[in-house]
Design an enzyme around this catalytic site. Structure first.
Site, PDB file in Angstrom:
ATOM      1  N   GLU A  16       0.818  -1.204   0.000  1.00 41.43           N
ATOM      2  CA  GLU A  16       0.000   0.000   0.000  1.00 41.43           C
ATOM      3  C   GLU A  16       0.862   1.270   0.000  1.00 41.43           C
ATOM      4  OE1 GLU A  16      -0.336  -2.574   1.981  1.00 41.43           O
ATOM      5  OE2 GLU A  16      -2.443  -3.142   2.232  1.00 41.43           O
ATOM      6  N   LYS A  18       3.885   1.725  -1.230  1.00 38.15           N
ATOM      7  CA  LYS A  18       4.467   1.939  -2.559  1.00 38.15           C
ATOM      8  C   LYS A  18       3.460   2.665  -3.443  1.00 38.15           C
ATOM      9  CE  LYS A  18       5.621  -0.619  -6.735  1.00 38.15           C
ATOM     10  NZ  LYS A  18       7.028  -0.269  -6.925  1.00 38.15           N
ATOM     11  N   GLU A 498      17.813  -9.973 -24.371  1.00 40.95           N
ATOM     12  CA  GLU A 498      17.152 -10.381 -23.122  1.00 40.95           C
ATOM     13  C   GLU A 498      15.664  -9.980 -23.028  1.00 40.95           C
ATOM     14  OE1 GLU A 498      19.526  -9.544 -19.572  1.00 40.95           O
ATOM     15  OE2 GLU A 498      21.395  -9.806 -20.689  1.00 40.95           O
ATOM     16  N   CYS A 530      10.337  -2.266  -4.435  1.00 41.29           N
ATOM     17  CA  CYS A 530      10.321  -3.518  -3.680  1.00 41.29           C
ATOM     18  C   CYS A 530      10.824  -4.651  -4.567  1.00 41.29           C
ATOM     19  CB  CYS A 530       8.898  -3.851  -3.243  1.00 41.29           C
ATOM     20  SG  CYS A 530       8.141  -2.552  -2.259  1.00 41.29           S
ATOM     21  N   CYS A 657      28.761  -4.618 -11.624  1.00 39.40           N
ATOM     22  CA  CYS A 657      28.117  -3.307 -11.696  1.00 39.40           C
ATOM     23  C   CYS A 657      28.707  -2.254 -10.766  1.00 39.40           C
ATOM     24  CB  CYS A 657      26.651  -3.415 -11.332  1.00 39.40           C
ATOM     25  SG  CYS A 657      25.723  -4.465 -12.410  1.00 39.40           S
ATOM     26  N   HIS A 708      23.034   4.869 -16.419  1.00 39.80           N
ATOM     27  CA  HIS A 708      22.093   5.261 -15.366  1.00 39.80           C
ATOM     28  C   HIS A 708      21.505   6.638 -15.624  1.00 39.80           C
ATOM     29  CE1 HIS A 708      24.917   2.328 -13.735  1.00 39.80           C
ATOM     30  NE2 HIS A 708      23.859   1.837 -13.129  1.00 39.80           N
TER      31      HIS A 708
END
Ligand code: GLN
Ligand code: ZN
Length: 765
Positions: A16, A18, A498, A530, A657, A708
């Site tokens: 909720e 989020k 991918e 999440c 990364c 990014h």
């Protein structure tokens, strides 16, 4: 004996928070509605904990984004670049708060967010406090008091949770030269005192001070800071009972320090470090109570009541019942919310589910353990003990978990299975001859933009809305386009893109034995983000090939080599909930064997280059330096096991990364991948420093394009970075590639950026 909890998941059992945050950011709901959503989650959490019979319930463990960010606001640590927001809007909470978390761009204002980093060795990310030399602090955001009163009014026996002053400082970063952040302790303590006194006046009997840094390697000034802080509180706020919470590891040499602090109760993590109990029982002073962190806050398995009761009874015998508390090992923030919401047998079979426990169930475990260790547990609790025993018995013998074929393979592994056969220099000659690539070969890291259409096709297929045939056709079309584009751009080593993968771990987990999934097993990663990690419950094996169809298809479309693309064993392990009935290293070896089979299959269908991504190797590092060597040894071994079956001609790539490499570079080299691609462009090739002191032996592709950011780097910029790299990496061992996969970008950014990248390589050639 009393029970308490250190913290509860704040995202809400159906995410909720989020949804509320994202709707608020999108302007779809008002601030009032956002705050109401937060309040509802808090109330529900308190109620569940109360119902479970927890004596002391944490408050202020809730946050709209991150508890470290909240601590910044509590202490008035607001970097000056945010001040225009404070001045502009008097009711500054939401814009200032979320600006510090996510940055702010409106009109003339363009303010960067606080940096974000991993919270210890969890997958949760916190916002890094910034510190300046002559900084002052004051009690600004008083949410902790408000929440306490809110709980008190509802009859909740509440324990405010705050991040302790020393860990708060240690977790931050100096943004100016000429001082150490620990020097700011003197300025910060009076504010903490103010907070403590206010909490005490509001009526709290206990306050939990989280000092997880006590399980790290500490230098003398840090230890001194602990002494200074807690003696200061003992004098300045003698009425407040402090529960000092340590978690995620063992106190070891910091144990005498912890035991010397004038606090009411010490909490220790007995899941991560059960062996510390004996020493703690010996050293804990008479005035101090002990909180046993005995229910695993970091994993999803049922507690083993018999084992826990032995531990609890031992502590009770040593200290007496009055001095013992029972609790989860750490905040339940790192557990999914509620196992009862897993109702789909096809997703999580009952035979796995009955071994598991999420946050709500863990509270019942805490409460059961306290009742069972009392002299006369009630009948119902006794029954639950019987059930618990049954579940654990069935785990030991379940053919669902234990696969003799896997175990036989593991025991037949030989030393040669970790070796490529020829040393790198010889392999390189053979590979050069059969791949025939130019110097400075160009490539990408694997994924291409996962545009809406791609995600829709996958989602529709998953829901059964389109046929397998239609799905395959659609993904083939995306792959075809990606191959065509790469050829047009002029890249040397291609990828399939991918498009069939939702997530680089889930994709493989879904095809391997020993993995289960959940419908609602969400855990907060950062802010509203999440993750839903797979559950590794049993021996891992690979029933059939997982990627050869897609890679062969892509290879059939071009003369250029197409890389096979796999996720490595450590990353699969690191981003899953892992079984706790065998060492992590044993599970890693099983996954490695499965990946090894896939690597062999790819080679057999003619794939000449295979990339095994290991972005999570670094985050698996233990919290203390003393644990590094053992971890790195098995991490490297599992990678080598996964990749060493191939002929010397077959080229193995890996990708990572991050660029903080210095401390582990020899282990990275020991993985013996023919080519490694890594992140570097954001730090302007800072990573290369590691290569000045250490001669990395194999090929390397330091990313020249920061994926990014939506920015499109120019040819000149990338040439500059490549020239920088050429100062330390020989020409015949340097590759040209972006920092990471391109799945979060769109084609409008990716096309020109990759064209520029190829041009930069050509110019230097
Ligand atoms: N091959 C993966 C990709 O390109 C690698 C992602 C990662 O390292 N996190 O998406
Ligand atoms: Zn990456």
């Amino acid at each position: 004996m009393r029970t308490h909890n250190l913290g509860y998941p704040r995202i809400g059992s159906r995410r909720e928070l989020k949804k509320a945050c994202e709707n608020y950011w999108a302007g779809k709901i008002s601030l009032v509605e956002l705050l109401q959503a937060g309040k509802r989650i808090r109330l529900e959490n308190w109620k569940s904990q109360q119902e479970a019979g927890i004596n002391l319930i944490p408050i202020h463990d809730f946050s709209y984004y991150d508890q470290v960010l909240d601590t910044n606001l509590m202490l008035g640590n607001i970097p000056s670049r945010f001040l225009p927001l404070v001045q502009q809007e008097k009711k500054s909470f939401p814009s200032l708060y979320f600006a510090m978390a996510r940055g702010y761009q409106k009109g003339d204002l363009d303010i960067t967010a606080l940096e974000m980093t991993k919270w210890f060795d969890t997958n949760y990310h916190y916002l890094v406090p910034e510190f300046y030399r002559n900084q002052t602090f004051s009690f600004v955001c008083t949410d902790v008091i408000t929440e306490f009163l809110e709980a008190k009014q509802l009859g909740i026996n509440a324990k405010p949770v705050i991040l302790g002053p020393v860990s708060y400082l240690l977790l931050g970063k100096e943004k100016e030269q000429g001082f150490h952040r620990i020097d700011l302790l003197k300025g910060i303590l009076p504010v903490y005192k103010d907070v403590l006194n206010n909490i005490e006046q509001a009526g709290a009997s206990y306050i939990q001070m989280d000092e997880p840094c006590l399980v790290l390697d500490l230098d003398e000034p840090a230890k001194q800071a602990f002494r200074e802080a807690y003696h200061y509180f003992a004098q300045g706020c003698p009425e407040v009972k402090i529960l000092l919470a340590t978690y995620f590891g063992e106190l070891t040499e910091n144990l005498p320090l912890a035991c010397s602090l004038p606090v009411d109760t010490l909490h220790i993590d007995l899941v991560r470090a059960p062996e510390q109990l004996d020493d703690v029982l010996k050293q804990i002073p008479d005035y101090m109570s002990l909180s046993l962190g005995i229910v695993d806050g970091r994993n999803i398995w049922k507690n083993n009541y018999d084992i826990s009761l032995t531990v609890i009874n031992k502590a009770v015998r040593a200290l007496g019942e009055e001095r013992i508390w029972i609790a989860p090992s750490c905040s339940l923030l790192h557990s999914p919310c509620d196992l009862d919401l897993e109702t789909d047998e096809a997703v999580l079979p009952e035979k796995v589910k009955h071994w598991m426990s999420f946050a709500r169930q863990k509270l019942n475990e805490v409460s059961d353990l306290s009742k069972l260790s009392a002299s006369q547990p009630d009948k119902e609790t006794e029954d639950r003990l019987a059930l618990n025993r049954k579940a654990h018995q069935s785990r030991i013998s379940s053919s669902f978990i234990h696969d003799p074929a896997v175990q036989a393979r593991i025991s037949s592994i030989q030393d040669k299975d970790f070796e490529r056969g020829l040393p790198f220099t010889d392999r390189k000659k053979l590979q050069d001859a059969c791949l025939n690539l130019p110097i400075l070969p160009t490539t990408t890291i694997g994924s291409f933009p996962q545009i809406k259409e791609v995600r829709e096709v996958r989602a529709k297929f998953k829901k059964g809305m389109i046929s397998k045939k239609d799905y395959t056709e659609a993904i083939k079309t995306f792959t075809q386009q990606a191959v065509k584009i790469q050829e047009e751009i002029g890249l040397d080593v291609l990828v399939h893109g991918e498009f069939e993968r939702n997530d680089m771990v889930e994709y493989f987990g879904e095809q391997l034995n020993g993995f289960a999934f959940t419908q609602n097993g969400w855990v907060q990663s950062y802010g509203s983000r999440c993750v839903k990690p797979p559950v590794i419950y049993g021996d891992v094996s690979r029933p059939k090939s997982m990627t050869t169809d897609w890679i062969s298809f892509a290879q059939s479309l071009t003369e250029k080599p197409v890389k096979g693309m796999l996720t490595g064993p450590v990353t699969i392990l690191q981003w899953s909930f892992v079984r706790n009935d065998q060492p992590r290293s044993a599970t890693a070896m099983q996954i490695a064997l499965a990946i090894r089979d896939e690597v062999s299959d790819l080679e057999h269908v003619g794939v000449r280059i295979i990339q095994v991504d290991e972005p999570a190797i670094r985050e698996g590092l233990p919290l203390r330096k003393s644990g590094y060597a053992a971890y790195l040894a098995w991490a490297v071994k599992s990678f080598r096991l996964a990749t060493s079956s191939v002929r010397p001609q077959t080229q193995i790539h890996t990708h990572m990364c991050y660029s903080e490499f210095n401390d582990i570079i020899t282990s990275i080299a020991a993985m013996d991948a023919d080519v490694i691609t890594i992140e570097t462009s954001r730090s302007q090739m800072e990573l290369l420093n590691a290569f000045i002191n250490y001669q990395y032996p194999n090929d390397i592709g330091p990313g020249v394009y920061d994926i990014h950011s939506p920015r499109i780097p120019s040819v000149g910029e990338m040439e500059l970075l490549l020239n920088k790299a050429l100062n330390v990496i020989p020409l015949n061992r340097l590759w040209v590639n972006p920092d990471c996969g391109l799945k979060t970008r769109n084609w409008e950014e990716v096309l020109p950026a990759l064209k520029n990248m190829v041009q930069a390589a050509r110019n230097i050639r």
